[in-house]
Design a protein around this motif. Sequence first.
Motif, short mmCIF file in Angstrom:
data_model
loop_
_atom_site.label_atom_id
_atom_site.label_comp_id
_atom_site.label_asym_id
_atom_site.label_seq_id
_atom_site.Cartn_x
_atom_site.Cartn_y
_atom_site.Cartn_z
N ILE A 162 -16.29 -2.45 9.31
CA ILE A 162 -17.69 -2.77 9.02
C ILE A 162 -17.82 -4.24 8.67
N SER A 163 -16.93 -4.74 7.80
CA SER A 163 -16.97 -6.15 7.44
C SER A 163 -16.67 -7.05 8.64
N ALA A 164 -15.73 -6.62 9.48
CA ALA A 164 -15.41 -7.41 10.67
C ALA A 164 -16.58 -7.45 11.64
N CYS A 165 -17.29 -6.34 11.76
CA CYS A 165 -18.48 -6.30 12.62
C CYS A 165 -19.54 -7.26 12.08
N ALA A 166 -19.76 -7.21 10.77
CA ALA A 166 -20.73 -8.12 10.15
C ALA A 166 -20.34 -9.58 10.37
#
Length: 202
Positions: free
Chosen positions: A54-58
């Motif tokens: 999720i953080s990498a997508c953001a």
Amino acid sequence: MIDGEGARSAPIAVTLDDWVRHPHALALADPPNRDAFAGGAPRKLSFAQADHAISACAARLRGLGLQTDSIVAMHLPNMVESIVTFLGVLRAGMIAVPLPLLWRKAEIRSALGRVGAKAIVTCSRNGTDEQAAIAMQSAADLFSVRHVCGFGHDLPDGLVPLDDIFSSEGIAAVSPRIGRDTSAAAITFNLDAVIVCLHGAP
């Protein structure tokens, strides 16, 4: 979750405490028949792996130059990537717009033109439908859309690949955005294509 055949699994109560206390417990799992409709082996993520993705997508969305409250459309089937993308958009401080899976170019172009979407996230295929090609064709007619991103193999040229957000290295994480310019967290459409805003905390 609901598998590709429409069968509903028994609901499981999960809280934020579970996320913190049991980071290696199962958080997300694809339907076992994923390969039949989206390609690729079923994916499973622990809470820690999901949080990283999720953080990498953001971070990837921010890296494209998208700003807080940018509208990001999602045209994805029922798979882990759809949940990770939705939460990644929110973590980046942007506004998620899940699109009905059966929509095609005309519906997508009409809906996204009304909300001023800046990006579309899709995948290579859904069943026999070439989702990535549909997204690219839709974006070509929308002045506001600057980026088309996707998951899967054999993506068209010009589409930003996202599969590496599931890698354990390579993409810096981002913290959840605290401030927003608007209270809208997501936008959906009803059967008549009327816009419905879902609001988060102001």
